[in-house]
Design a protein around this motif. Structure first.
Motif, PDB file in Angstrom:
ATOM      1  N   PRO A 132       3.577   4.307  -1.361  1.00  0.00           N
ATOM      2  CA  PRO A 132       2.866   3.667  -0.207  1.00  0.00           C
ATOM      3  C   PRO A 132       2.471   1.705  -1.042  1.00  0.00           C
ATOM      4  O   PRO A 132       1.496   1.264   0.356  1.00  0.00           O
ATOM      5  N   LEU A 133       1.784   2.427  -2.270  1.00  0.00           N
ATOM      6  CA  LEU A 133       1.809   0.781  -2.307  1.00  0.00           C
ATOM      7  C   LEU A 133       2.646  -0.292  -2.018  1.00  0.00           C
ATOM      8  O   LEU A 133       2.142  -1.451  -1.964  1.00  0.00           O
ATOM      9  N   VAL A 134       3.741  -0.267  -2.550  1.00  0.00           N
ATOM     10  CA  VAL A 134       5.031  -1.570  -2.386  1.00  0.00           C
ATOM     11  C   VAL A 134       4.856  -1.458  -0.872  1.00  0.00           C
ATOM     12  O   VAL A 134       4.660  -2.608  -0.633  1.00  0.00           O
ATOM     13  N   LEU A 135       5.134  -0.277  -0.414  1.00  0.00           N
ATOM     14  CA  LEU A 135       4.856  -0.874   1.199  1.00  0.00           C
ATOM     15  C   LEU A 135       3.475  -1.278   1.805  1.00  0.00           C
ATOM     16  O   LEU A 135       3.848  -2.672   2.613  1.00  0.00           O
ATOM     17  N   ILE A 136       2.784  -1.469   2.070  1.00  0.00           N
ATOM     18  CA  ILE A 136       1.574  -1.492   1.532  1.00  0.00           C
ATOM     19  C   ILE A 136       1.884  -3.188   0.992  1.00  0.00           C
ATOM     20  O   ILE A 136       1.472  -4.449   1.634  1.00  0.00           O
ATOM     21  N   VAL A 159      -3.618   1.458   9.221  1.00  0.00           N
ATOM     22  CA  VAL A 159      -2.773   1.728   8.112  1.00  0.00           C
ATOM     23  C   VAL A 159      -3.143   1.902   7.110  1.00  0.00           C
ATOM     24  O   VAL A 159      -3.276   2.490   6.350  1.00  0.00           O
ATOM     25  N   ILE A 160      -3.768   0.235   6.583  1.00  0.00           N
ATOM     26  CA  ILE A 160      -4.115   0.540   5.151  1.00  0.00           C
ATOM     27  C   ILE A 160      -5.386   0.934   5.599  1.00  0.00           C
ATOM     28  O   ILE A 160      -5.874   1.667   3.467  1.00  0.00           O
ATOM     29  N   ALA A 161      -6.275   0.833   5.792  1.00  0.00           N
ATOM     30  CA  ALA A 161      -7.940   1.651   6.222  1.00  0.00           C
ATOM     31  C   ALA A 161      -7.489   3.458   6.075  1.00  0.00           C
ATOM     32  O   ALA A 161      -7.958   3.959   4.668  1.00  0.00           O
ATOM     33  N   LEU A 162      -6.484   3.601   5.961  1.00  0.00           N
ATOM     34  CA  LEU A 162      -6.085   5.180   6.555  1.00  0.00           C
ATOM     35  C   LEU A 162      -5.111   6.056   4.926  1.00  0.00           C
ATOM     36  O   LEU A 162      -6.297   7.041   4.133  1.00  0.00           O
ATOM     37  N   ALA A 180       3.317   7.663   7.861  1.00  0.00           N
ATOM     38  CA  ALA A 180       3.631   7.300   9.449  1.00  0.00           C
ATOM     39  C   ALA A 180       4.068   6.757  10.231  1.00  0.00           C
ATOM     40  O   ALA A 180       4.192   5.624  11.090  1.00  0.00           O
ATOM     41  N   LEU A 181       2.328   5.494   9.919  1.00  0.00           N
ATOM     42  CA  LEU A 181       1.973   4.614  11.080  1.00  0.00           C
ATOM     43  C   LEU A 181       2.418   3.303   9.877  1.00  0.00           C
ATOM     44  O   LEU A 181       2.480   2.533  11.142  1.00  0.00           O
ATOM     45  N   LEU A 182       2.918   3.468   9.455  1.00  0.00           N
ATOM     46  CA  LEU A 182       3.748   2.090   8.636  1.00  0.00           C
ATOM     47  C   LEU A 182       5.421   2.143  10.156  1.00  0.00           C
ATOM     48  O   LEU A 182       5.422   0.950   9.876  1.00  0.00           O
ATOM     49  N   LEU A 183       5.194   2.681  10.677  1.00  0.00           N
ATOM     50  CA  LEU A 183       6.558   2.732  11.197  1.00  0.00           C
ATOM     51  C   LEU A 183       6.546   1.725  12.410  1.00  0.00           C
ATOM     52  O   LEU A 183       7.622   1.778  13.752  1.00  0.00           O
ATOM     53  N   ALA A 184       5.161   2.058  13.070  1.00  0.00           N
ATOM     54  CA  ALA A 184       5.113   1.804  13.900  1.00  0.00           C
ATOM     55  C   ALA A 184       4.076   0.193  14.151  1.00  0.00           C
ATOM     56  O   ALA A 184       4.278  -0.841  15.390  1.00  0.00           O
ATOM     57  N   ALA A 188       5.190  -2.473  17.608  1.00  0.00           N
ATOM     58  CA  ALA A 188       4.255  -3.119  17.879  1.00  0.00           C
ATOM     59  C   ALA A 188       4.096  -4.607  18.003  1.00  0.00           C
ATOM     60  O   ALA A 188       4.421  -5.225  19.242  1.00  0.00           O
ATOM     61  N   VAL A 189       5.201  -4.866  16.717  1.00  0.00           N
ATOM     62  CA  VAL A 189       5.092  -6.585  16.697  1.00  0.00           C
ATOM     63  C   VAL A 189       6.382  -6.896  18.259  1.00  0.00           C
ATOM     64  O   VAL A 189       6.259  -7.454  18.641  1.00  0.00           O
TER      65      VAL A 189
END
Length: 196
Positions: A132-136, A159-162, A180-184, A188-189
């Motif tokens: 998750p850190l790398v994805l963030i 996503v970051i807040a969660l 999971a929300l990272l996929l959104a 959204a973009v």
């Protein structure tokens, strides 16, 4: 991780509100109030600022993205004491908009607190925490572009807040939800940026 103890999410908002004085406060004051070891608390605070109505201020999402990026890099590196460059710590936040944002965030934060409990804590430790850190880190690089795409910046901040909430409450389920929300975010973009 740099911050292993459990903190109430509302306590973090209380500390943020306590920094409010005058017409504006510097990022440095927020950092000093929360503590230079409080990586997760700081990540939560700044992502919530970007999620709140204060995100309407031009440039806020970009500044928050830079702060979260620096925090995540230092968490990956295993640093115990936070460092932020002076051009960020000297940035001023409107006290009125900050307090308004804190008030707006109280209810959703309290709802998250009621749902959270220590579970799946293995996800909060190395090596699992690196994913998750790398994805963030990757997400923060896209956030400045998201300023021009409605809603996408708020999703990224959520996503970051969660993720930060999961660290603070020792709840690996929230870390999974954030992934999971990272996929959104790209959806959204694409939808808000290119549809219609």
């Amino acid at each position: 991780m740099a911050q292993a103890q459990t903190h109430g999410l509302s306590d973090v908002l209380d500390q943020l509100e306590e920094t409010a004085h005058g017409e504006s406060i510097a990022v440095q004051e927020v950092v000093e109030k929360l503590g230079r070891h409080a990586f997760a608390s700081l990540m939560l605070v700044f992502s919530l600022i970007s999620l709140s109505p204060a995100s309407g201020i031009p440039g806020v999402t970009t500044v928050v993205a830079a702060i979260v990026f620096i925090l995540a890099v230092q968490m990956v590196a295993g640093r115990q004491c936070l460092w932020l460059p002076r051009f960020i710590t000297r940035r001023q936040l409107s006290t009125a908009k900050l307090c308004k944002g804190v008030g707006w965030l109280r209810r959703p934060v309290q709802a998250v607190e009621k749902l959270s409990r220590p579970r799946l804590r293995i996800l909060l430790h190395r090596p699992w925490i690196y994913l998750p850190l790398v994805l963030i880190l990757g997400l923060t690089l896209l956030m400045p572009v998201m300023e021009v795409v409605p809603t996408s910046g708020s999703i990224a901040s959520g996503v970051i807040a969660l993720f930060a909430a999961g660290l603070l409450t020792r709840d690996g389920v929230f870390v999974l939800i954030s992934l999971a929300l990272l996929l959104a975010v790209p959806v959204a973009v694409w939808h808000f940026g290119f549809s219609g």
